[in-house]
Write a protein that holds these residues in place. Structure first.
Motif: not given
Length: 462
Positions: A179-204
Motif C-alpha cells: 500500500s505504501a509503495v504503490n500509493g494506495v490505502t490498506g486496512l489491516k483489521p484487528t486479528w479475528g475481525r475477518v475470517s481466515r477460512h479458505g486463506v493459505f496460512e503463513l503464520a496463523a
C-alpha cells in the motif's frame, strides 16, 4: 472511470449512470492492455466477471440493490481459495491447486454483489520474495521501484486502475508495504475481525485479512462486507460489526491522536519523518487533539517476531517441507529452516515479548483514539536495492512499524501521505485499539478529505 473511488462508482452504478456490463468490459480491456507490463494478475476470470455483471445489471435495473459493492469489480490475492479459479499461493507446490470452495471473505464480497475480476500475484506463500518461477509485479509509479511484499499484485492492480479494490493479507507488513509503495490505502483489521477460512496460512496467529483500495471510505465499505463471525473459523470473533462507512464520515474534532516521536524518527529517513510531521499538522488543523507520547519498548517484540513467524510457518509446511524442499524458493526455505531449528525456549521467550509489548500498547489507548506512525524507515527503494537492504539492515529495523502490530493484532490503516523527489509514493499509518477499526477509518477518511495524495495516479498509466 477506472480511477474512480469505489464509493463514487457505487453511486453511479446504483443510479444506472454506469452499466455494470460496460464497466467490466472496460476493466477487462484495460487489464489486457496494461497488465502485460505490470504483471499483477495471475488469472483473469473474464467469463465469470461478465456473467456477474449481467446479473448485477438486471438486479439493479429491477430495483434489487444489494448495497455499495453491487456491480463493483474487485480482485483477490492468490492465497484466497476460489472455487472458480486456481489458487497457487505464488508457489510451485500449489501451482495446480483448485479449491472446491471459496474463502469466506470472497464469498461475502460476491454475496454483496461484487464482481470478481481474478486473482492477483503474491510472493511465495505470502513471505518476502516471489518464487523464482514467478515474475514480480511492477510498481506503476516506476518500473524500477519496489512493488512491495507480499500483497504485491493487490497493491499494483489497485494503484494502476486494474481493479477498484483488492483483498490482501498481512503477517509482518504485507498489506502495508505494498500500500505504501504503490500509493494506495490498506486496512489491516484487528486479528479475528475477518475470517481466515479458505486463506493459505503463513503464520496463523499473525495472519490478518483486509482490503486494499484507493480510500479509507472504500476500505470501510469492503470491511463492512467481510467482517464478522464465521462458523468455519473459530478464531473469527463474534463482536458486532459496526457501520464502518458511517464512521468514516465523522469529524475528527476532539479525537485524541498520539505521536511517539522517538519511535517515529530515530533511524528513520528525514523525508519519511517530514511526511509524518505534515500529517500530524493536518490532523491538528482538523481539530484533533495531537500530543506527543512515550511509546513502549518495541525492539524485543520486533526482534523476536521472526521466531513466532518462522515456527508457525514451519508447522504450516510440515507436510511438504523438507520432503519437497526442491520446490521452494530460497527465502521461504530459510524462514522454515529458522522455525525448524528454533527451540521451545526460543518460542517461549518470543511469546513473552509479544505479550508484554501487547499489554503496554493496549494501555496507551486508555486515553488515546489512534497513534500516528510511519510505515517504513526508508523511501520506496528500487527493486535492485531491495535485496541489499534486506541483507544489511536488521529485520527489526525494517519491520519496526509493521510486525509489532501483527504481534499485537492491532488494527492499522496505511494512507498515502506524499511523494519523494523521484515521484515515488510515501505513506503514514494509523494504529487503533483492538476492534476499533471505526476510529482508524474515521481518522483516515478525515485526513483524505483534507488532502489529495490518495486520489493521484501514475502518469505512466493514465
Amino acid at each position: 472511470m477506472h480511477y474512480l473511488a469505489l464509493s463514487e462508482l457505487s453511486i453511479l452504478l446504483r443510479t444506472k449512470a454506469i452499466s455494470p456490463v460496460e464497466l467490466v468490459k472496460h476493466m477487462l480491456n484495460r487489464i489486457n492492455a496494461l497488465d502485460p507490463q505490470l504483471e499483477s494478475y495471475v488469472t483473469v476470470t473474464a467469463q465469470r466477471a461478465l456473467e456477474q455483471a449481467d446479473r448485477a445489471e438486471r438486479e439493479i435495473g429491477s430495483g434489487r440493490w444489494r448495497g455499495p459493492l453491487h456491480g463493483v469489480p474487485l480482485a483477490y490475492k492468490d492465497i484466497f481459495y476460489t472455487d472458480f479459479a486456481l489458487t497457487t499461493a505464488g508457489t510451485a507446490i500449489h501451482k495446480s491447486f483448485q479449491p472446491t470452495y471459496s474463502a469466506t471473505a470472497v464469498r461475502r464480497l460476491e454475496a454483496a454483489g461484487a464482481i470478481s475480476l481474478g486473482k492477483l500475484k503474491t510472493t511465495e506463500q505470502a513471505w518476502t520474495e516471489h518464487h523464482p518461477t514467478v515474475a514480480a509485479p511492477k510498481n506503476p509509479w516506476g518500473a524500477e521501484l519496489y512493488a512491495g511484499a507480499s500483497s504485491s499484485g493487490s497493491g499494483v492492480a489497485t494503484a494502476a486502475g486494474l481493479t477498484f479494490g483488492a483483498l490482501g493479507s498481512d503477517t509482518g507488513g504485507s498489506i502495508r508495504f505494498p500500500s505504501a509503495v504503490n500509493g494506495v490505502t490498506g486496512l489491516k483489521p484487528t486479528w479475528g475481525r475477518v475470517s481466515r477460512h479458505g486463506v493459505f496460512e503463513l503464520a496463523a496467529s499473525l495472519d490478518h485479512v483486509g482490503p486494499m483500495t484507493r480510500s479509507a471510505v472504500d476500505c470501510a465499505i469492503m470491511l463492512g462486507a467481510i467482517a464478522g463471525a464465521d462458523p468455519a473459523d473459530p478464531t473469527a470473533v463474534h463482536d458486532s460489526v459496526e457501520d464502518y462507512q458511517a464512521a468514516a464520515l465523522r469529524s475528527v474534532a476532539g479525537m485524541r491522536i498520539g505521536l511517539p516521536r522517538v519511535y517515529a524518527t530515530e533511524g528513520v529517513d528525514p523525508g519519511i519523518v517530514a511526511v509524518w510531521q505534515a500529517a500530524a499538522k493536518v490532523f491538528e488543523d482538523l481539530g484533533a487533539i495531537v500530543e506527543e507520547i512515550s511509546f513502549p519498548e518495541w525492539r524485543n517484540a520486533a526482534s523476536t517476531w521472526p521466531i513466532l513467524c518462522s515456527s508457525e510457518t514451519a508447522l504450516t509446511h510440515a507436510a511438504t517441507y523438507p520432503s519437497k524442499s526442491e520446490s521452494y524458493g530460497s527465502a521461504l526455505s530459510a524462514l522454515i529452516d529458522l522455525g525448524r531449528s528454533s527451540t521451545a525456549m526460543d518460542l517461549a521467550s518470543a511469546q513473552h515479548a509479544r505479550l508484554e509489548f501487547s499489554s503496554r500498547l493496549r494501555a496507551k489507548f486508555s486515553n488515546l483514539d489512534v497513534i500516528l506512525v510511519p510505515v517504513t524507515i526508508w523511501p520506496t527503494p528500487t527493486t535492485a536495492a531491495t535485496a541489499d537492504i534486506l541483507q544489511i539492515s536488521p529485520l527489526e529495523d525494517l519491520l519496526r512499524f509493521t510486525c509489532v502490530f501483527d504481534s499485537t493484532g492491532s488494527p492499522t490503516l496505511t494512507l498515502p501521505g506524499g511523494f519523494d523527489d523521484r515521484g515515488a509514493p510515501m505513506a503514514i499509518q494509523l494504529i487503533g485499539a483492538h476492534f476499533d477499526e471505526a476510529a482508524v477509518l474515521q481518522a483516515g477518511a478525515a485526513f483524505q478529505r483534507a488532502t489529495d495524495w490518495h486520489s493521484r495516479h501514475s502518469r505512466h498509466f493514465p
